[in-house]
Design a protein around this motif. Structure first.
Motif, PDB file in Angstrom:
ATOM      1  N   UNK A 121     -65.687   7.113   6.353  1.00 18.24           N
ATOM      2  CA  UNK A 121     -64.809   8.154   5.820  1.00 18.24           C
ATOM      3  C   UNK A 121     -65.589   9.297   5.183  1.00 18.24           C
ATOM      4  N   UNK A 122     -66.823   9.004   4.746  1.00 20.96           N
ATOM      5  CA  UNK A 122     -67.617  10.022   4.064  1.00 20.96           C
ATOM      6  C   UNK A 122     -68.399  10.905   5.029  1.00 20.96           C
ATOM      7  N   UNK A 123     -68.382  10.575   6.317  1.00 27.29           N
ATOM      8  CA  UNK A 123     -69.095  11.381   7.294  1.00 27.29           C
ATOM      9  C   UNK A 123     -68.285  12.628   7.645  1.00 27.29           C
ATOM     10  N   UNK A 124     -68.864  13.808   7.584  1.00 27.68           N
ATOM     11  CA  UNK A 124     -68.151  15.022   8.011  1.00 27.68           C
ATOM     12  C   UNK A 124     -67.770  14.937   9.484  1.00 27.68           C
ATOM     13  N   UNK A 125     -66.661  15.522   9.832  1.00 25.89           N
ATOM     14  CA  UNK A 125     -66.170  15.419  11.205  1.00 25.89           C
ATOM     15  C   UNK A 125     -67.117  16.063  12.211  1.00 25.89           C
ATOM     16  N   UNK A 126     -67.845  17.114  11.807  1.00 26.55           N
ATOM     17  CA  UNK A 126     -68.708  17.792  12.770  1.00 26.55           C
ATOM     18  C   UNK A 126     -69.909  16.943  13.182  1.00 26.55           C
ATOM     19  N   UNK A 127     -70.202  15.877  12.430  1.00 22.83           N
ATOM     20  CA  UNK A 127     -71.328  15.021  12.789  1.00 22.83           C
ATOM     21  C   UNK A 127     -71.095  14.353  14.143  1.00 22.83           C
ATOM     22  N   UNK A 128     -69.851  14.043  14.431  1.00 19.71           N
ATOM     23  CA  UNK A 128     -69.532  13.326  15.680  1.00 19.71           C
ATOM     24  C   UNK A 128     -69.178  14.252  16.842  1.00 19.71           C
ATOM     25  N   UNK A 129     -69.244  15.558  16.652  1.00 19.64           N
ATOM     26  CA  UNK A 129     -68.813  16.467  17.711  1.00 19.64           C
ATOM     27  C   UNK A 129     -69.679  16.355  18.964  1.00 19.64           C
ATOM     28  N   UNK A 130     -70.986  16.499  18.803  1.00 20.85           N
ATOM     29  CA  UNK A 130     -71.879  16.464  19.965  1.00 20.85           C
ATOM     30  C   UNK A 130     -71.854  15.093  20.640  1.00 20.85           C
ATOM     31  N   UNK A 131     -71.959  13.970  19.891  1.00 15.90           N
ATOM     32  CA  UNK A 131     -71.839  12.670  20.576  1.00 15.90           C
ATOM     33  C   UNK A 131     -70.514  12.497  21.303  1.00 15.90           C
TER      34      UNK A 131
ATOM     35  N   UNK B  85     -60.708  18.615  17.868  1.00 16.63           N
ATOM     36  CA  UNK B  85     -60.891  17.565  18.859  1.00 16.63           C
ATOM     37  C   UNK B  85     -60.434  17.984  20.244  1.00 16.63           C
ATOM     38  N   UNK B  86     -59.274  18.655  20.306  1.00 21.99           N
ATOM     39  CA  UNK B  86     -58.779  19.135  21.595  1.00 21.99           C
ATOM     40  C   UNK B  86     -59.673  20.235  22.158  1.00 21.99           C
ATOM     41  N   UNK B  87     -60.196  21.066  21.281  1.00 24.66           N
ATOM     42  CA  UNK B  87     -61.075  22.154  21.734  1.00 24.66           C
ATOM     43  C   UNK B  87     -62.349  21.619  22.370  1.00 24.66           C
ATOM     44  N   UNK B  88     -62.807  20.462  21.917  1.00 23.92           N
ATOM     45  CA  UNK B  88     -64.054  19.897  22.433  1.00 23.92           C
ATOM     46  C   UNK B  88     -63.898  19.356  23.854  1.00 23.92           C
ATOM     47  N   UNK B  89     -62.758  18.746  24.147  1.00 26.17           N
ATOM     48  CA  UNK B  89     -62.643  17.983  25.392  1.00 26.17           C
ATOM     49  C   UNK B  89     -61.666  18.578  26.401  1.00 26.17           C
ATOM     50  N   UNK B  90     -60.876  19.559  26.006  1.00 26.10           N
ATOM     51  CA  UNK B  90     -59.916  20.163  26.926  1.00 26.10           C
ATOM     52  C   UNK B  90     -60.391  21.561  27.283  1.00 26.10           C
ATOM     53  N   UNK B  91     -60.694  21.787  28.537  1.00 26.45           N
ATOM     54  CA  UNK B  91     -61.278  23.057  28.976  1.00 26.45           C
ATOM     55  C   UNK B  91     -60.284  23.924  29.743  1.00 26.45           C
TER      56      UNK B  91
ATOM     57  N   UNK C 141     -68.630  14.878  22.729  1.00 30.05           N
ATOM     58  CA  UNK C 141     -68.662  15.664  23.969  1.00 30.05           C
ATOM     59  C   UNK C 141     -69.511  14.963  25.030  1.00 30.05           C
ATOM     60  N   UNK C 142     -70.690  14.498  24.627  1.00 29.59           N
ATOM     61  CA  UNK C 142     -71.582  13.838  25.591  1.00 29.59           C
ATOM     62  C   UNK C 142     -70.947  12.563  26.149  1.00 29.59           C
ATOM     63  N   UNK C 143     -70.303  11.783  25.272  1.00 30.65           N
ATOM     64  CA  UNK C 143     -69.677  10.540  25.720  1.00 30.65           C
ATOM     65  C   UNK C 143     -68.516  10.825  26.670  1.00 30.65           C
ATOM     66  N   UNK C 144     -67.698  11.808  26.346  1.00 28.08           N
ATOM     67  CA  UNK C 144     -66.573  12.131  27.221  1.00 28.08           C
ATOM     68  C   UNK C 144     -67.048  12.643  28.579  1.00 28.08           C
TER      69      UNK C 144
ATOM     70  N   UNK D 148     -63.272  14.556  30.501  1.00 29.29           N
ATOM     71  CA  UNK D 148     -63.008  15.935  30.109  1.00 29.29           C
ATOM     72  C   UNK D 148     -61.704  16.398  30.758  1.00 29.29           C
ATOM     73  N   UNK D 149     -60.884  17.117  29.989  1.00 29.87           N
ATOM     74  CA  UNK D 149     -59.585  17.632  30.429  1.00 29.87           C
ATOM     75  C   UNK D 149     -58.553  16.526  30.643  1.00 29.87           C
ATOM     76  N   UNK D 150     -58.775  15.358  30.070  1.00 25.53           N
ATOM     77  CA  UNK D 150     -57.810  14.267  30.177  1.00 25.53           C
ATOM     78  C   UNK D 150     -57.331  13.856  28.786  1.00 25.53           C
ATOM     79  N   UNK D 151     -56.062  13.433  28.710  1.00 32.21           N
ATOM     80  CA  UNK D 151     -55.474  13.078  27.420  1.00 32.21           C
ATOM     81  C   UNK D 151     -56.173  11.889  26.773  1.00 32.21           C
ATOM     82  N   UNK D 152     -56.711  10.976  27.573  1.00 31.11           N
ATOM     83  CA  UNK D 152     -57.350   9.793  26.992  1.00 31.11           C
ATOM     84  C   UNK D 152     -58.616  10.143  26.226  1.00 31.11           C
ATOM     85  N   UNK D 153     -59.169  11.335  26.443  1.00 33.12           N
ATOM     86  CA  UNK D 153     -60.315  11.763  25.654  1.00 33.12           C
ATOM     87  C   UNK D 153     -59.928  12.010  24.204  1.00 33.12           C
TER      88      UNK D 153
END
Length: 271
Positions: free
Chosen positions: A110-120, A207-213, A122-125, A131-136
């Motif tokens: 809970x103490x981790x800022x949300x931006x820490x997980x952004x790059x991982x 979150x949607x901005x990261x995975x929905x193109x 995107x890479x995982x998705x 990418x561009x799927x609701x399950x992301x």
């Protein structure tokens, strides 16, 4: 005098909180020229249908995006209710090796800022081809540390261990105890978690901005943001879209606000 001052202060705070919603609804019924006038209109106009037509002309997939946002938020809320309550039941009423360190690790996330997980994320998705799927959005949001913490605290304070032991003596398995005994008693906590999770998922922009193109896969927050270009902004169409978007949340809160308050206060009173 003290009570009158307190009510006055609360009333002013309520007006400040409601003012943006009020003007959003009012602006949705006026044209751009009227909205940009000085002073701006403070009562409803007659341009709502015109503004909605303008919105649909600019973004024909708006209704599809609205339905997609509602569906994603509902699925994420349902998954959180199941997985978080199941994990909370395990942490609250079961003794197993490493329980406390594991729960501390869950809280530490809970103490981790949300931006820490952004790059991982995107890479995982991208690796999974989501990418561009609701399950992301659905799978990463299926269970949250805050929900696990809420369920664990509520179960510890509200479910007697004697009830669980009696169910075990009657021959119930562990999942049967969770499903038949514990889950029906979690109404206020489930209502709170479901409402908070639904609203957070429905309003999820980053979150949607990261995975929905593609625009066809956009959720409502992305559609509304796409109306804000570098040139002239159609404020009337944007306000109409925002007003339509917020209506499901207002209806949901109107029906479940009491459940939300009960869930937030029960643990505080019993804890």
């Amino acid at each position: 005098m003290g009570r009158a001052a307190a009510y006055t202060l609360v009333g002013l705070g309520a007006l400040l909180m409601l003012a943006p919603f009020w003007y959003m609804m009012v602006f949705a019924t006026h044209s751009n020229t009227e909205i940009l006038s000085v002073p701006p209109p403070s009562w409803f106009g007659d341009q709502l249908l015109v503004n909605i037509a303008d919105l649909l002309e600019r973004r024909p997939h708006f209704w599809k995006s609205l339905w997609l946002s509602l569906w994603i938020a509902a699925v994420i809320a349902a998954l959180n209710l199941f997985f978080c309550s199941l994990a909370g039941y395990a942490f609250a009423l079961h003794e197993f090796r490493g329980r406390e360190p594991l729960f501390a690790f869950v809280l530490a996330t809970l103490m981790l800022p949300s931006f820490v997980s952004m790059i991982p994320t995107i890479l995982l998705m991208q690796q999974l081809g989501w990418i561009n799927q609701a399950k992301a959005l659905i799978i990463p949001g299926a269970c949250g540390a805050l929900g696990i913490f809420m369920m664990r605290q509520y179960i510890q304070s509200s479910i007697p261990r004697e009830l669980i032991e009696a169910a075990r003596m009657d021959g119930c398995g562990e999942f049967a105890i969770y499903w038949r005994v514990v889950l029906p008693l979690l109404g206020p906590a489930l209502g709170t978690l479901g409402l908070v999770t639904f609203i957070g998922s429905y309003n999820n922009f980053v979150g949607a901005l990261l995975v929905l193109r593609d625009q066809d896969a956009y959720t409502v927050p992305l559609v509304l943001r796409s109306l804000q270009g570098t040139t002239a902004v159609a404020i009337s169409a944007l306000a109409a879209g925002a007003a339509v978007t917020v209506l499901p949340l207002l209806v949901l809160f109107a029906f479940y606000s009491r459940r939300l308050i009960d869930g937030l206060t029960t643990g505080a009173v019993k804890g």
